[in-house]
Design a protein around this motif. Structure first.
Motif, short mmCIF file in Angstrom:
data_model
loop_
_atom_site.label_atom_id
_atom_site.label_comp_id
_atom_site.label_asym_id
_atom_site.label_seq_id
_atom_site.Cartn_x
_atom_site.Cartn_y
_atom_site.Cartn_z
N SER A 144 89.33 -25.90 -53.70
CA SER A 144 89.48 -26.38 -52.46
C SER A 144 90.19 -25.31 -51.72
CB SER A 144 90.25 -27.74 -52.42
OG SER A 144 91.59 -27.15 -53.17
N SER A 145 90.57 -24.38 -52.25
CA SER A 145 91.13 -23.26 -51.15
C SER A 145 90.08 -22.68 -50.32
CB SER A 145 91.91 -22.16 -52.11
OG SER A 145 90.82 -21.56 -53.00
N THR A 148 90.69 -24.89 -47.29
CA THR A 148 92.10 -24.81 -46.91
C THR A 148 92.30 -23.45 -46.17
OG1 THR A 148 92.68 -25.99 -48.90
CG2 THR A 148 94.55 -24.59 -47.88
N GLY A 180 96.91 -15.38 -52.97
CA GLY A 180 96.54 -16.13 -54.13
C GLY A 180 95.31 -16.53 -53.52
N LYS A 181 94.84 -17.69 -54.08
CA LYS A 181 93.52 -18.27 -53.80
C LYS A 181 93.34 -18.48 -52.24
CE LYS A 181 94.27 -21.92 -56.65
NZ LYS A 181 95.09 -21.61 -57.20
N VAL A 182 94.25 -19.13 -51.64
CA VAL A 182 94.00 -19.32 -50.29
C VAL A 182 94.27 -18.09 -49.46
CG1 VAL A 182 95.13 -20.42 -48.23
CG2 VAL A 182 94.88 -21.69 -50.55
N ASP A 201 102.45 -9.65 -52.14
CA ASP A 201 102.59 -10.42 -53.17
C ASP A 201 103.40 -10.10 -54.22
OD1 ASP A 201 101.31 -11.94 -55.45
OD2 ASP A 201 100.11 -12.86 -53.93
N SER A 203 102.65 -10.54 -57.42
CA SER A 203 101.69 -10.22 -58.42
C SER A 203 100.91 -8.76 -58.24
CB SER A 203 100.64 -11.45 -58.81
OG SER A 203 99.43 -10.96 -59.03
N THR A 223 108.59 -10.13 -49.27
CA THR A 223 108.49 -11.17 -47.93
C THR A 223 109.35 -10.70 -46.96
OG1 THR A 223 107.56 -12.75 -49.23
CG2 THR A 223 108.40 -13.35 -46.99
N CYS A 237 101.99 -18.24 -47.40
CA CYS A 237 100.87 -18.73 -48.22
C CYS A 237 101.35 -18.55 -49.77
CB CYS A 237 99.34 -17.79 -48.21
SG CYS A 237 98.69 -18.20 -46.46
N ALA A 238 102.51 -18.75 -50.13
CA ALA A 238 103.03 -18.72 -51.25
C ALA A 238 103.54 -19.86 -51.70
CB ALA A 238 103.57 -17.50 -51.75
N ALA A 259 99.21 -21.63 -45.08
CA ALA A 259 98.80 -22.56 -45.76
C ALA A 259 99.93 -23.29 -46.86
CB ALA A 259 97.79 -22.20 -46.91
N ALA A 260 100.89 -22.58 -46.92
CA ALA A 260 101.95 -23.24 -47.91
C ALA A 260 102.41 -24.64 -47.82
CB ALA A 260 103.04 -22.34 -48.01
N ASN A 261 102.64 -25.18 -48.64
CA ASN A 261 103.24 -26.60 -48.73
C ASN A 261 104.71 -26.44 -48.39
OD1 ASN A 261 101.27 -28.57 -48.71
ND2 ASN A 261 100.87 -28.08 -50.95
N ASN A 287 96.99 -26.86 -43.44
CA ASN A 287 96.65 -26.54 -44.58
C ASN A 287 95.84 -28.09 -45.10
OD1 ASN A 287 98.53 -28.80 -45.80
ND2 ASN A 287 99.72 -26.96 -46.66
P1 NAI Z 1 97.86 -19.58 -55.77
O1 NAI Z 1 98.88 -19.79 -56.67
O2 NAI Z 1 96.41 -19.22 -56.07
O3 NAI Z 1 98.39 -18.33 -54.76
C1 NAI Z 1 100.08 -18.07 -54.67
C2 NAI Z 1 100.32 -16.76 -54.42
O4 NAI Z 1 101.61 -16.47 -54.17
C3 NAI Z 1 99.90 -16.09 -55.83
O5 NAI Z 1 99.14 -14.97 -55.62
C4 NAI Z 1 101.58 -15.63 -56.21
O6 NAI Z 1 101.46 -14.46 -56.77
C5 NAI Z 1 102.01 -15.29 -54.85
N1 NAI Z 1 103.54 -15.52 -54.86
C6 NAI Z 1 104.34 -16.23 -55.49
N2 NAI Z 1 105.66 -16.23 -55.17
C7 NAI Z 1 105.48 -15.08 -54.14
C8 NAI Z 1 106.63 -14.52 -53.40
N3 NAI Z 1 107.90 -14.81 -53.55
N4 NAI Z 1 106.09 -13.47 -52.61
C9 NAI Z 1 104.91 -13.30 -52.11
N5 NAI Z 1 103.98 -13.79 -53.03
C10 NAI Z 1 104.14 -14.84 -54.00
O7 NAI Z 1 98.15 -20.77 -54.71
P2 NAI Z 1 97.21 -21.17 -53.58
O8 NAI Z 1 96.17 -22.17 -54.11
O9 NAI Z 1 96.68 -20.00 -52.88
O10 NAI Z 1 98.11 -21.87 -52.52
C11 NAI Z 1 98.96 -21.48 -51.74
C12 NAI Z 1 100.12 -22.08 -51.18
O11 NAI Z 1 98.97 -23.14 -50.29
C13 NAI Z 1 100.69 -23.11 -52.07
O12 NAI Z 1 101.86 -23.41 -51.30
C14 NAI Z 1 99.85 -24.46 -52.07
O13 NAI Z 1 100.80 -25.58 -52.08
C15 NAI Z 1 99.41 -24.53 -50.51
N6 NAI Z 1 97.99 -25.26 -50.56
C16 NAI Z 1 96.73 -25.00 -51.28
C17 NAI Z 1 95.96 -25.64 -51.03
C18 NAI Z 1 94.69 -25.18 -51.98
O14 NAI Z 1 93.56 -25.92 -51.78
N7 NAI Z 1 94.66 -24.23 -52.64
C19 NAI Z 1 95.90 -26.62 -50.40
C20 NAI Z 1 97.09 -27.17 -49.62
C21 NAI Z 1 98.19 -26.44 -49.74
#
Ligand code: NAI
Ligand code: K
Length: 353
Positions: A144-145, A148, A180-182, A201, A203, A223, A237-238, A259-261, A287
């Motif tokens: 779903s990203s 998103t 990350g994914k988004v 990031d 990672s 950040t 987006c983290a 996108a972050a929640n 998001n």
């Molecule tokens: P993900 O886990 O794939 O990516 C998150 C990224 O943030 C990772 O690469 C991680 O290494 C990085 N990260 C973690 N802590 C960090 C920091 N302190 N500084 C910099 N980077 C950091 O997650 P995804 O799916 O990309 O989601 C990102 C955000 O969007 C989350 O808050 C999620 O809840 C929100 N979201 C995602 C949706 C989706 O469909 N994937 C839908 C709605 C919201």
């Protein structure tokens, strides 16, 4: 930790227990005024049942608002499974959970959240049709990203139009925290639109992706460096809590859209942003492409239709920012008001479905 929780305001809260598999779950249905309640299942080792209940009540209410503003004919719900997924997640437990979802007869649709994944939804699907966020092999929409990120980009364009008069990020410097994914899809949309991107990031894998795929993107160590650098837009987006008492005072971006929640660390941060003249596109609005994507599975997933709906996040964000100006309130408050209006005006109010 929280005290005793009132379920007032929620239509239905269901406690589920299956001793054999060790399942303990709570399903919270805040509202079905706009349609069946939809929201993910969070699998998490809460410290207490009170904490779990508090979270499910909070999250299900949030989903009612999110789904209303996503223009979905869906109400708000959410579920929690109490425990450490690494310790107790099993076929038996997920299927027992699926049977509980089935007993609600379609008043609640579940989906992925923290601690649950596409393959878990496929497993739950063996017991009930009231589950989305499934794999493509099981009639779902997959990751779903994709939408998103598309929806976040649309929300950001609307904020850019509000701030600078044109709905493009062309020539703007956008700071993306979290590749990350988004974040990765978002960088692609931004580059295509002609934005300069600076990113960070924690990672090494994510950074390697950026160096490989987008060598033109500036990478910064953290950040703090990102938000204190000369950026026009900040896209968290983290993790949650990106906007707090430490970050908002040093923020240099005119616009925040990411996108972050749960970007606002606590109630009151929306006012701090307002006072600093930062235009904040509410997280749960921009998001919502993810929930739009998985909700589309209910009708049989159609990518073009889902993408068109996610494109609508542009108009919704624009409407919210205009309402905020008209009513002299922060955008986060305007978003809540707009959601409540749709639930009241369109919704069949407290009609139990
Ligand atoms: P993900 O886990 O794939 O990516 C998150 C990224 O943030 C990772 O690469 C991680 O290494 C990085 N990260 C973690 N802590 C960090 C920091 N302190 N500084 C910099 N980077 C950091 O997650 P995804 O799916 O990309 O989601 C990102 C955000 O969007 C989350 O808050 C999620 O809840 C929100 N979201 C995602 C949706 C989706 O469909 N994937 C839908 C709605 C919201
Ligand atoms: K989610």
């Amino acid at each position: 930790s929280t005290g005793p929780e009132s379920t007032a305001g929620h239509e239905q809260v269901v406690f589920c227990e299956d001793r054999k598999s060790g399942l303990k779950a709570i399903i919270g249905i805040y509202s079905t005024a706009l349609g069946p309640a939809l929201g993910g299942t969070r699998f998490y080792p809460y410290a207490s049942e009170a904490d779990a209940l508090h979270d499910v009540l909070d999250l299900s209410r949030g989903m009612a608002y999110k789904n209303a503003l996503a223009n979905l004919d869906l109400g708000g719900g959410k579920a929690i499974i109490w425990g450490d997924p690494d310790q107790i997640k099993s076929e038996a437990l997920l299927r027992a959970y699926g049977r509980f979802v089935e007993t609600l007869g379609g008043r609640y649709y579940t989906a992925c959240d923290v601690g649950t994944y596409v393959q878990d939804m496929d497993m739950i699907h063996r017991e009930t049709d009231y589950v989305v966020g499934r794999s493509e092999a099981h009639g779902g929409s997959g990751d779903s990203s994709v939408l998103t990120a598309w929806g976040t980009f649309q929300g950001m364009r609307a904020a850019a139009a509000h701030a600078w008069g044109t709905a493009t990020l062309r020539g703007r410097r956008v700071g993306v925290a979290g590749l990350g994914k988004v974040g990765r899809y978002l960088v692609g949309h931004l580059r295509e639109d002609g934005a300069e991107v600076v990113a960070t990031d924690v990672s090494e894998k994510a950074l390697a992706w950026a160096r490989q795929t987008h060598p033109e993107v500036d990478l910064v160590p953290d950040t703090e460096t990102l938000i204190t650098s000369d950026i026009d837009v900040y896209a968290p987006c983290a993790m949650g809590g990106a906007l707090n008492d430490d970050t908002v005072p040093v923020l240099r971006a005119r616009v925040v859209a990411g996108a972050a929640n749960n970007q606002l660390a606590h109630v009151g941060v929306e006012k701090l942003l307002d006072e600093r003249g930062v235009l904040y596109a509410p997280d749960y609005v921009v998001n919502s492409g993810g929930v739009i994507q998985v909700a589309d599975e209910i009708e049989g997933f159609n990518f073009a239709r889902a993408k068109a709906r996610a494109t609508g996040i542009f108009d919704t964000t624009k409407q919210i920012l205009e309402l905020a100006d008209a009513e002299g309130v922060p955008a986060a408050v305007a978003a809540d008001r707009l959601a409540e209006r749709r639930i009241t005006e369109v919704g069949r109010l407290s009609t139990i479905r």
